[in-house]
Design an enzyme around this catalytic site. Structure first.
Site, PDB file in Angstrom:
ATOM      1  N   ARG A 129       0.852  -1.200   0.000  1.00 48.31           N
ATOM      2  CA  ARG A 129       0.000   0.000   0.000  1.00 48.31           C
ATOM      3  C   ARG A 129       0.886   1.248   0.000  1.00 48.31           C
ATOM      4  O   ARG A 129       2.096   1.156   0.134  1.00 48.31           O
ATOM      5  CB  ARG A 129      -0.934   0.000   1.208  1.00 48.31           C
ATOM      6  CG  ARG A 129      -0.194   0.005   2.541  1.00 48.31           C
ATOM      7  CD  ARG A 129      -1.161   0.037   3.720  1.00 48.31           C
ATOM      8  NE  ARG A 129      -0.425  -0.153   4.970  1.00 48.31           N
ATOM      9  CZ  ARG A 129      -0.999  -0.234   6.165  1.00 48.31           C
ATOM     10  NH1 ARG A 129      -2.304  -0.146   6.290  1.00 48.31           N
ATOM     11  NH2 ARG A 129      -0.263  -0.407   7.238  1.00 48.31           N
ATOM     12  N   GLU A 158      -3.279   7.247   7.167  1.00 47.98           N
ATOM     13  CA  GLU A 158      -1.923   7.458   7.706  1.00 47.98           C
ATOM     14  C   GLU A 158      -0.962   8.015   6.649  1.00 47.98           C
ATOM     15  O   GLU A 158      -0.058   7.325   6.171  1.00 47.98           O
ATOM     16  CB  GLU A 158      -1.358   6.163   8.274  1.00 47.98           C
ATOM     17  CG  GLU A 158      -2.001   5.748   9.577  1.00 47.98           C
ATOM     18  CD  GLU A 158      -1.236   4.616  10.286  1.00 47.98           C
ATOM     19  OE1 GLU A 158      -0.435   3.939   9.627  1.00 47.98           O
ATOM     20  OE2 GLU A 158      -1.453   4.446  11.493  1.00 47.98           O
ATOM     21  N   GLU A 194      -1.362  -8.849   7.446  1.00 49.78           N
ATOM     22  CA  GLU A 194      -1.629  -8.591   8.870  1.00 49.78           C
ATOM     23  C   GLU A 194      -2.311  -9.758   9.579  1.00 49.78           C
ATOM     24  O   GLU A 194      -2.990  -9.571  10.584  1.00 49.78           O
ATOM     25  CB  GLU A 194      -2.431  -7.286   9.009  1.00 49.78           C
ATOM     26  CG  GLU A 194      -1.576  -6.096   8.619  1.00 49.78           C
ATOM     27  CD  GLU A 194      -2.236  -4.741   8.813  1.00 49.78           C
ATOM     28  OE1 GLU A 194      -3.449  -4.690   9.082  1.00 49.78           O
ATOM     29  OE2 GLU A 194      -1.523  -3.733   8.674  1.00 49.78           O
ATOM     30  N   GLU A 203      -7.301   4.220  15.713  1.00 48.71           N
ATOM     31  CA  GLU A 203      -6.919   2.810  15.815  1.00 48.71           C
ATOM     32  C   GLU A 203      -6.269   2.612  17.179  1.00 48.71           C
ATOM     33  O   GLU A 203      -5.188   3.148  17.434  1.00 48.71           O
ATOM     34  CB  GLU A 203      -5.922   2.441  14.712  1.00 48.71           C
ATOM     35  CG  GLU A 203      -6.491   2.589  13.311  1.00 48.71           C
ATOM     36  CD  GLU A 203      -5.483   2.240  12.215  1.00 48.71           C
ATOM     37  OE1 GLU A 203      -4.423   1.656  12.529  1.00 48.71           O
ATOM     38  OE2 GLU A 203      -5.746   2.571  11.048  1.00 48.71           O
ATOM     39  N   CYS A 244       3.056   8.710  -5.316  1.00 46.17           N
ATOM     40  CA  CYS A 244       3.820   9.923  -5.051  1.00 46.17           C
ATOM     41  C   CYS A 244       2.813  11.067  -4.878  1.00 46.17           C
ATOM     42  O   CYS A 244       1.956  11.276  -5.748  1.00 46.17           O
ATOM     43  CB  CYS A 244       4.749  10.182  -6.236  1.00 46.17           C
ATOM     44  SG  CYS A 244       5.556  11.772  -6.128  1.00 46.17           S
TER      45      CYS A 244
HETATM   46  C1  GAL Z   1      -1.799   1.199  10.985  1.00 43.35           C
HETATM   47  C2  GAL Z   1      -2.666   1.193   9.740  1.00 43.35           C
HETATM   48  C3  GAL Z   1      -3.633   0.045   9.732  1.00 43.35           C
HETATM   49  C4  GAL Z   1      -2.951  -1.231  10.147  1.00 43.35           C
HETATM   50  C5  GAL Z   1      -2.375  -1.028  11.506  1.00 43.35           C
HETATM   51  C6  GAL Z   1      -1.715  -2.261  12.068  1.00 43.35           C
HETATM   52  O1  GAL Z   1      -0.573   1.776  10.707  1.00 43.35           O
HETATM   53  O2  GAL Z   1      -3.371   2.399   9.614  1.00 43.35           O
HETATM   54  O3  GAL Z   1      -4.165  -0.090   8.428  1.00 43.35           O
HETATM   55  O4  GAL Z   1      -1.975  -1.552   9.225  1.00 43.35           O
HETATM   56  O5  GAL Z   1      -1.407  -0.027  11.450  1.00 43.35           O
HETATM   57  O6  GAL Z   1      -1.192  -2.029  13.341  1.00 43.35           O
END
Ligand code: GAL
Length: 654
Positions: free
Chosen positions: A103, A142, A360, A312, A107
């Site tokens: 991901r 992010e 993940e 998050e 640019c």
């Molecule tokens: C963040 C991101 C998420 C996921 C998460 C895992 O950096 O926004 O999509 O990747 O970390 O900890």
């Protein structure tokens, strides 16, 4: 504060969606973020949209009463899009393309890609902008994650030249500002300037600083394209972005100007493992996170927009640090309530359910991959109940006189990265150490930018402000609270040169000192002193030599001034250790109404709405009554006087 979670309906069979939504509600969640990586499902082929599944996913969540934060998917341009414009890929500092396959492979400067982002954002905003369940939008995801702000692409080069020409107007003024007569670096035209990569030795720091300013502005303008569209098609909904931890490659205050809610992604265990904390702290706090990590970012991002939140929240072990331990039981709840204590609008867990496939798959969620509840879910449910107990209580009783303003600047971070002058001079850590020292005194801290309103604070601490503008001097002149500037303040002009009157430059209007020369020190080289409190201190990393008429308040054994004062203005001319900082702050606080509470290493508090929120980050039981008399037999709304490891107490401050 509301609770929520990050959810990816496109990862799960559709016949599970309704149950997921009901389960979220039953757990006490009110918000859900979706959509931010789903471009390949929203638009499987160029301009062939497939909204049906997203319509159904939104309905399935909405009918339970969940409010939705819808993410624009621009952090994950699909393969067909990359193939139509391969030069949209960012180029790293070694000249290598950052290829498709994960991901953030774009640019920021690529104009046709910006157009594609505008197109998908508009399509989404037109379709869902008025939907009752949509409470807000998350732009992209992010910015800068995986080191993606700096790109050395053709697109970046061309926009950098344009940016320079807008800034300097004539090439002569750029040559003068950068000091290009040095080493015959003079340019004849803006078109002959390159990006500062692959240069034989260090690049001109003025060139580098302008490149960093430019790269940051690219993030700001990239984000603005989306916020303008969302504002048009989905007015009155919140515009949100999720920032990261200890991340400084763009000016978050400027991006925050275009947001309604600045949020951040809180992974205290991952950050402890990945950032330069001591080995001792990494071991001691492995399952809790360092006690100031989450709070530092809460207090930083609160200053970036009108509202803030946690998009998050770590809910179990992550997958991306060097080591990924499980949080101590209690920590997910503790982090949640701590966000509330710092004033978060919401706290949303990452992620709803651990995914059994792709990058993940080892990252925990509230649910295990088999759909059963993990420890995070048990604690989220408990936090939801406690939040309602706390919310029903008193409001707006913040004791403002306890709040200290701590200044932080993204530009200062870039400036010191470009010219550290000593490898251990790490500005962000200087800020963090000042923050920790203030929090160990039980004070509320607002981390502020140079243009922030300075009224109402107990004191103002500026660990270092290399470029000081006259407007800031004028604002500080009107303050009658203690103001402390740290080393290297006023040491550069806006063009990255040494000021004519030497450091601290314009600050000499407020305090009569001049820095004649500076020293950075390798590990093992120190200066020693004894503070006015009688405690020994040790100066590492950095020391300055000062002349002038200001009063010397603290000095080394060899007579080197460390802290000078004139009226309410203090200047600290070295990197102070914890003991010295503590004593300096205690002295400064005596000049204010603020009442410090000296906390043990593992305990942190925040005062809010007439409560003391108290968090035990340590591994041992702590008796709160021994620390502060009013906590002895106080009115405990949550928790108790003997506070166990990873536990919380909330006490009404009568
Ligand atoms: C963040 C991101 C998420 C996921 C998460 C895992 O950096 O926004 O999509 O990747 O970390 O900890």
């Amino acid at each position: 504060m509301k609770l929520g979670c990050c959810y990816y309906p496109e990862h799960w069979p559709e016949n599970e969606w309704d149950n997921n939504a009901l389960h979220m509600r039953e757990m006490g969640l009110e918000l859900v973020r979706i959509g931010e990586f789903a471009w390949s499902r929203m638009e499987p082929k160029h301009r062939q949209y497939d909204w049906d599944w997203l319509d159904r996913a939104i309905e399935s969540l909405a009918k339970t009463g969940l409010k939705i934060i819808l993410g624009t998917p621009t952090a994950t341009p699909p393969k067909w899009l990359v193939d139509t414009m391969p030069d949209m890929i960012a180029i790293d500092e070694n000249g290598n393309p950052r290829k498709f396959g994960s991901r953030r492979h774009y640019c920021f400067s690529h104009l046709p890609y910006r157009k594609e982002c505008a197109r998908i954002t508009q399509a989404m905003a037109e379709r869902y902008g008025q939907h009752d369940a949509i409470m807000g939008w998350q732009t992209d995801n992010e910015y800068g994650c995986h080191d993606t702000v700096l790109s050395y692409s053709v697109a970046a080069l061309s926009r950098f030249r344009e940016w320079l020409s807008n800034k300097y107007d004539t090439i002569d003024s750029l040559n003068t500002a950068w000091g290009n007569v040095f080493w015959s670096m003079e340019y004849q035209s803006f078109d002959s300037i390159d990006l500062p990569d692959h240069i034989v030795t260090e690049a001109n720091p003025a060139h580098l600083l302008d490149y960093r300013r430019f790269a940051s502005d690219e993030v700001v303008s990239f984000n603005k394209i989306q916020t303008q569209i969302i504002n048009k098609y989905s007015p009155d909904r919140n515009i949100i972005h999720n920032f990261m931890g200890f991340y400084t490659d763009f000016d978050h205050h400027k991006v925050g100007d275009d947001l309604d809610i600045a949020t951040w992604d809180s992974y205290p265990l991952g950050f402890l493992d990945m950032f330069p904390f001591s080995e001792e702290d990494k071991n001691k706090f492995a399952r809790q996170g360092h006690p100031d990590i989450a709070a530092f970012h809460h207090d930083l991002y609160r200053g970036c927009s009108a509202k803030w939140g946690v998009m998050e929240q770590q809910a179990g072990p992550v997958n991306w640090a060097h080591h990924n331990p499980a949080p101590l039981d209690g920590m997910v709840r503790l982090w949640t309530i701590e966000a509330m204590a710092h004033g978060a609008d919401f706290c949303s867990y990452f992620r709803w359910r651990q995914l059994p496939f792709a990058q993940e798959q080892m990252h925990a969620g509230l649910l295990r991959p088999d759909g059963e509840e993990a420890q995070g879910a048990i604690e989220a449910r408990q936090a939801a109940e406690e939040i309602s107990i706390l919310t029903n209580a008193r409001e707006n009783m913040v004791q403002e006189s306890q709040t200290v303003a701590l200044h932080f600047s993204y530009e200062a971070q870039w400036l010191f990265e470009n010219q550290p002058q000593g490898q251990s001079f790490q500005y962000l850590w200087l800020i963090f150490e000042h923050y920790c020292a203030l929090r160990r005194l039980g004070l509320n801290v607002d981390i502020i930018a140079q243009d922030a309103d300075l009224d109402g604070y107990a004191m103002l601490i500026i660990p270092s402000m290399p470029i000081i503008d006259d407007g800031f001097i004028a604002k500080v002149k009107n303050l009658d609270i203690p103001v402390m500037f740290g080393p290297r303040s006023g040491s550069k002009t806006k063009d990255f040169s040494i000021p004519e009157n030497l450091a601290p430059g314009p600050l000499q209007q407020l305090i009569d000192i001049k820095v004649t020369h500076v020293e950075s020190m390798r590990d093992g080289l120190h200066h020693f002193g004894t503070s006015r409190h009688g405690d020994d201190f040790r100066i590492d990393h950095w020391i300055e030599h000062i002349i002038g008429s200001a009063e010397v308040v603290e000095q080394c054994h060899n007579g080197n001034a460390i802290l000078c004062r004139q009226d309410n203005i203090y200047y600290c001319s070295a990197w102070p250790d914890d003991a010295l900082l503590h004593n300096i702050f205690i002295d400064l606080l005596k000049l204010t109404d603020a009442e410090p509470i000296i906390l043990p290493e593992d305990l942190r508090i925040r005062r809010k709405d007439g409560y003391y929120y108290i968090f035990n980050y340590g591994c041992k039981m702590i008796n709160l009554g021994d620390i502060y008399n009013p906590w002895n037999g106080g009115n405990y709304i949550l928790g108790q006087e003997n506070l166990a490891s990873a536990q919380i107490a909330v006490i009404a401050a009568d």
